[in-house]
Design a protein around this motif. Structure first.
Motif, PDB file in Angstrom:
ATOM      1  N   GLN A 272       0.818  -1.205   0.000  1.00 37.65           N
ATOM      2  CA  GLN A 272       0.000   0.000   0.000  1.00 37.65           C
ATOM      3  C   GLN A 272       0.856   1.261   0.000  1.00 37.65           C
ATOM      4  O   GLN A 272       0.565   2.229  -0.721  1.00 37.65           O
ATOM      5  CB  GLN A 272      -0.940   0.010   1.199  1.00 37.65           C
ATOM      6  N   SER A 273       1.910   1.253   0.806  1.00 28.81           N
ATOM      7  CA  SER A 273       2.782   2.430   0.856  1.00 28.81           C
ATOM      8  C   SER A 273       3.500   2.646  -0.469  1.00 28.81           C
ATOM      9  O   SER A 273       3.604   3.774  -0.956  1.00 28.81           O
ATOM     10  CB  SER A 273       3.802   2.278   1.983  1.00 28.81           C
ATOM     11  N   VAL A 274       4.011   1.561  -1.054  1.00 27.52           N
ATOM     12  CA  VAL A 274       4.707   1.680  -2.335  1.00 27.52           C
ATOM     13  C   VAL A 274       3.750   2.170  -3.419  1.00 27.52           C
ATOM     14  O   VAL A 274       4.100   3.028  -4.242  1.00 27.52           O
ATOM     15  CB  VAL A 274       5.338   0.329  -2.736  1.00 27.52           C
ATOM     16  N   ALA A 275       2.526   1.650  -3.412  1.00 26.15           N
ATOM     17  CA  ALA A 275       1.542   2.083  -4.398  1.00 26.15           C
ATOM     18  C   ALA A 275       1.210   3.572  -4.219  1.00 26.15           C
ATOM     19  O   ALA A 275       1.090   4.318  -5.202  1.00 26.15           O
ATOM     20  CB  ALA A 275       0.276   1.242  -4.274  1.00 26.15           C
ATOM     21  N   ALA A 276       1.066   4.013  -2.971  1.00 24.96           N
ATOM     22  CA  ALA A 276       0.775   5.423  -2.711  1.00 24.96           C
ATOM     23  C   ALA A 276       1.920   6.314  -3.159  1.00 24.96           C
ATOM     24  O   ALA A 276       1.703   7.392  -3.735  1.00 24.96           O
ATOM     25  CB  ALA A 276       0.504   5.631  -1.215  1.00 24.96           C
ATOM     26  N   ILE A 277       3.154   5.861  -2.904  1.00 24.63           N
ATOM     27  CA  ILE A 277       4.324   6.619  -3.360  1.00 24.63           C
ATOM     28  C   ILE A 277       4.349   6.685  -4.882  1.00 24.63           C
ATOM     29  O   ILE A 277       4.631   7.729  -5.473  1.00 24.63           O
ATOM     30  CB  ILE A 277       5.621   5.977  -2.822  1.00 24.63           C
ATOM     31  N   GLY A 278       4.035   5.556  -5.533  1.00 24.69           N
ATOM     32  CA  GLY A 278       4.015   5.539  -6.994  1.00 24.69           C
ATOM     33  C   GLY A 278       2.992   6.493  -7.572  1.00 24.69           C
ATOM     34  O   GLY A 278       3.265   7.214  -8.539  1.00 24.69           O
ATOM     35  N   VAL A 279       1.797   6.533  -6.981  1.00 27.84           N
ATOM     36  CA  VAL A 279       0.748   7.443  -7.457  1.00 27.84           C
ATOM     37  C   VAL A 279       1.160   8.895  -7.226  1.00 27.84           C
ATOM     38  O   VAL A 279       1.024   9.746  -8.114  1.00 27.84           O
ATOM     39  CB  VAL A 279      -0.581   7.134  -6.739  1.00 27.84           C
ATOM     40  N   ALA A 280       1.664   9.191  -6.029  1.00 23.13           N
ATOM     41  CA  ALA A 280       2.105  10.557  -5.731  1.00 23.13           C
ATOM     42  C   ALA A 280       3.249  10.975  -6.652  1.00 23.13           C
ATOM     43  O   ALA A 280       3.309  12.121  -7.113  1.00 23.13           O
ATOM     44  CB  ALA A 280       2.537  10.663  -4.273  1.00 23.13           C
ATOM     45  N   SER A 281       4.158  10.049  -6.933  1.00 28.21           N
ATOM     46  CA  SER A 281       5.267  10.334  -7.839  1.00 28.21           C
ATOM     47  C   SER A 281       4.754  10.660  -9.240  1.00 28.21           C
ATOM     48  O   SER A 281       5.290  11.553  -9.916  1.00 28.21           O
ATOM     49  CB  SER A 281       6.220   9.138  -7.877  1.00 28.21           C
ATOM     50  N   SER A 282       3.718   9.954  -9.680  1.00 25.54           N
ATOM     51  CA  SER A 282       3.138  10.223 -11.003  1.00 25.54           C
ATOM     52  C   SER A 282       2.524  11.618 -11.043  1.00 25.54           C
ATOM     53  O   SER A 282       2.657  12.345 -12.045  1.00 25.54           O
ATOM     54  CB  SER A 282       2.080   9.169 -11.332  1.00 25.54           C
ATOM     55  N   ILE A 283       1.842  12.009  -9.969  1.00 24.43           N
ATOM     56  CA  ILE A 283       1.243  13.353  -9.903  1.00 24.43           C
ATOM     57  C   ILE A 283       2.341  14.415  -9.906  1.00 24.43           C
ATOM     58  O   ILE A 283       2.239  15.441 -10.597  1.00 24.43           O
ATOM     59  CB  ILE A 283       0.357  13.475  -8.651  1.00 24.43           C
ATOM     60  N   TRP A 284       3.400  14.185  -9.134  1.00 18.38           N
ATOM     61  CA  TRP A 284       4.529  15.121  -9.092  1.00 18.38           C
ATOM     62  C   TRP A 284       5.196  15.230 -10.465  1.00 18.38           C
ATOM     63  O   TRP A 284       5.534  16.327 -10.918  1.00 18.38           O
ATOM     64  CB  TRP A 284       5.524  14.672  -8.032  1.00 18.38           C
ATOM     65  N   THR A 285       5.375  14.091 -11.129  1.00 20.58           N
ATOM     66  CA  THR A 285       5.991  14.092 -12.458  1.00 20.58           C
ATOM     67  C   THR A 285       5.135  14.870 -13.445  1.00 20.58           C
ATOM     68  O   THR A 285       5.658  15.640 -14.276  1.00 20.58           O
ATOM     69  CB  THR A 285       6.176  12.647 -12.961  1.00 20.58           C
ATOM     70  N   LEU A 286       3.817  14.687 -13.366  1.00 20.04           N
ATOM     71  CA  LEU A 286       2.898  15.448 -14.230  1.00 20.04           C
ATOM     72  C   LEU A 286       3.044  16.939 -13.980  1.00 20.04           C
ATOM     73  O   LEU A 286       3.144  17.731 -14.924  1.00 20.04           O
ATOM     74  CB  LEU A 286       1.465  14.995 -13.962  1.00 20.04           C
ATOM     75  N   PHE A 287       3.084  17.347 -12.716  1.00 19.38           N
ATOM     76  CA  PHE A 287       3.278  18.759 -12.384  1.00 19.38           C
ATOM     77  C   PHE A 287       4.606  19.281 -12.919  1.00 19.38           C
ATOM     78  O   PHE A 287       4.684  20.382 -13.475  1.00 19.38           O
ATOM     79  CB  PHE A 287       3.221  18.945 -10.864  1.00 19.38           C
ATOM     80  N   CYS A 288       5.672  18.476 -12.752  1.00 14.90           N
ATOM     81  CA  CYS A 288       7.015  18.937 -13.112  1.00 14.90           C
ATOM     82  C   CYS A 288       7.165  19.226 -14.593  1.00 14.90           C
ATOM     83  O   CYS A 288       8.096  19.956 -14.994  1.00 14.90           O
ATOM     84  CB  CYS A 288       8.062  17.916 -12.682  1.00 14.90           C
ATOM     85  N   ARG A 289       6.292  18.682 -15.440  1.00  9.58           N
ATOM     86  CA  ARG A 289       6.361  18.994 -16.865  1.00  9.58           C
ATOM     87  C   ARG A 289       6.236  20.489 -17.112  1.00  9.58           C
ATOM     88  O   ARG A 289       6.828  21.028 -18.049  1.00  9.58           O
ATOM     89  CB  ARG A 289       5.259  18.245 -17.630  1.00  9.58           C
ATOM     90  N   VAL A 290       5.477  21.185 -16.255  1.00  7.14           N
ATOM     91  CA  VAL A 290       5.278  22.631 -16.447  1.00  7.14           C
ATOM     92  C   VAL A 290       6.538  23.421 -16.095  1.00  7.14           C
ATOM     93  O   VAL A 290       7.072  24.149 -16.945  1.00  7.14           O
ATOM     94  CB  VAL A 290       4.061  23.128 -15.646  1.00  7.14           C
ATOM     95  N   PRO A 291       7.065  23.334 -14.861  1.00  9.00           N
ATOM     96  CA  PRO A 291       8.299  24.092 -14.586  1.00  9.00           C
ATOM     97  C   PRO A 291       9.480  23.656 -15.436  1.00  9.00           C
ATOM     98  O   PRO A 291      10.311  24.486 -15.811  1.00  9.00           O
ATOM     99  CB  PRO A 291       8.557  23.831 -13.093  1.00  9.00           C
TER     100      PRO A 291
END
Length: 446
Positions: A272-291
């Protein structure tokens, strides 16, 4: 717009915004190559999917280092373009970079040969290891093509043909998908292994992109009278390009390591923790495309100004900071507001919402120091400050980020603190980059 007027080197809000949007598009398209390969490979079985994932992660390490040489080439083209010296200097830069490509290709072939023997020792499943090394060895033979294609793309951006760069990338993505379909399904087994087919499809698509891009570049600069470089000019360019490119490449490798190693360590925290980290990482990666798109634009425009004197450089630096900050702030707000929906999308409804949102918060704690580290790191690359970038990022990653992540995981047993504590080395690196840039540009920035 005629390129001879150099209007594309003028920094305005409109020019910067249009450039950033194009860079965002390129970032999205670059992800498309991996997605196409994965989608085409998936029906063949999990062994090939896993082999592709492992092989691509190995290639990304190599590319992260080699892209530093492309950064140096781009910085020199931008400086020459911005100061009106392109006809005198482009030739020497291109010839020197061509020699660098040959050197890097030789290195990558040796690297591929080492991986052929080492991967079976590191990957537990022998079938996955075999698939991964088949993919890696073919891709290593195409490293010069990949870097050449990257150089063409950066040249198009520097000379103002930015829409052409994204068009070439889009065409390459289509060619890659078509070749995957042919080699994997129309004539299956022709090369003996699906991994050979997937890797070859990527290399051939990159060759096509490089050829098309070179033709576009030649057409765009047809009205310029480039001087043939002398041997001493090429030698001078080559010597500094190798050293500084390696330094900037080390910084990119450290960024990659800092992002992947904590995720590997997090495997001890449970599914569960690894999956949550993976999802959060995907959201962060999506955001980082802008900066990241803004940082890329800032790198080019600041490069245009580096040789114009400290007062002009000061104005460019203030503007690119402001122009990058506004869309980044908007992206932060939007991503945080829709993060529950993104958790449902990326987690398929299987990841605990509270845990995932807590991890999203851990990532976004970094956003302010991340902004200044990323922006000022790119501006230091425009100064070709490879030595400082390599040493400072190595210290921050291996003595800060990774040990703190290990403490969060193994001592605190918390994925949140494993990532939130990264704010400490990120602040340190952002501060170091800002002070170094102040010294180089003689323009203080708080």
């Amino acid at each position: 717009m005629r390129l001879g007027t150099r209007d594309h080197t003028t920094l305005t809000a409109g020019n910067f915004a249009s450039f950033s949007v194009l860079m965002f598009g390129l970032g999205v398209l670059s992800v498309g190559f991996g997605l196409v390969d994965m989608a085409m490979t998936a029906p063949l079985g999990l062994v090939y999917v896993a082999g592709l994932a492992v092989g691509e992660s190995v290639i990304q390490v190599l590319n992260a280092f080699f892209i530093g040489f492309v950064d140096v080439m781009t910085a020199r083209l931008a400086r020459a373009e911005g100061s009106g010296r392109s006809e005198d200097e482009f030739g020497a830069v291109f010839v020197a970079f061509g020699i660098v490509l040959l050197i890097l290709e030789a290195v990558s072939i040796v690297f591929g040969a080492i991986c052929w023997f080492v991967l079976p020792l590191l990957v537990a499943d022998p079938e996955v290891a075999g698939a991964a090394r088949e993919y890696v060895v073919i891709r290593c033979f195409g490293v010069a093509i990949l870097l050449g294609m990257s150089a063409v793309r950066e040249t198009l951006k520097v000379i103002g043909a930015r829409s052409s760069s994204i068009a070439v990338f889009g065409i390459g993505l289509g060619i890659n998908a078509a070749l995957n379909a042919v080699l994997l399904y129309a004539v299956p087994g022709t090369l003996g292994s699906p991994m050979y087919s997937v890797a070859l499809a990527t290399v051939l698509a990159q060759i096509a992109m490089a050829v098309i891009g070179i033709r576009v570049v030649r057409r765009q600069v047809a009205d310029r009278n480039f001087r043939r470089p002398g041997r001493d000019e090429v030698r001078a360019q080559l010597g500094t390009m190798l050293g500084r490119g390696a330094g900037i490449g080390v910084r990119h490798m450290n960024d990659y390591a800092g992002g992947t190693i904590p995720l590997v360590m997090a495997g001890t925290l449970g599914v569960q923790s690894v999956a949550a980290i993976g999802v959060a990482s995907s959201i962060w990666t999506l955001f980082c495309r802008v900066p990241q798109a803004c940082f890329n634009a800032a790198f080019i425009y600041y490069g245009y100004a580096v040789d114009k004197g400290s007062e002009i450089t000061a104005e460019f630096r203030r503007k690119v900071t402001r122009y990058s900050a506004v869309p980044t702030i908007v992206a932060v707000v939007v991503c945080l507001l829709i993060s529950p929906l993104l958790v449902l999308l990326f987690g398929g409804g299987q990841v605990p919402m509270r845990t995932a949102l807590l991890m999203v918060g851990a990532f976004f704690i970094l956003v302010i120091p991340y902004f200044f580290e990323g922006l000022n790191g790119e501006l230091l690359s425009a100064h070709e400050d490879g030595g400082f970038l390599s040493v400072s990022s190595t210290v921050a990653t291996w003595l800060g980020n990774i040990p703190l992540a290990a403490a969060g995981i193994y001592l605190l047993h918390s994925g949140f603190w494993a990532y939130a504590l990264a704010v400490i080395p990120t602040i340190g690196l952002a501060t170091a980059f800002t002070r170094r840039l102040n010294r180089l540009s003689r323009v203080p920035q708080t």
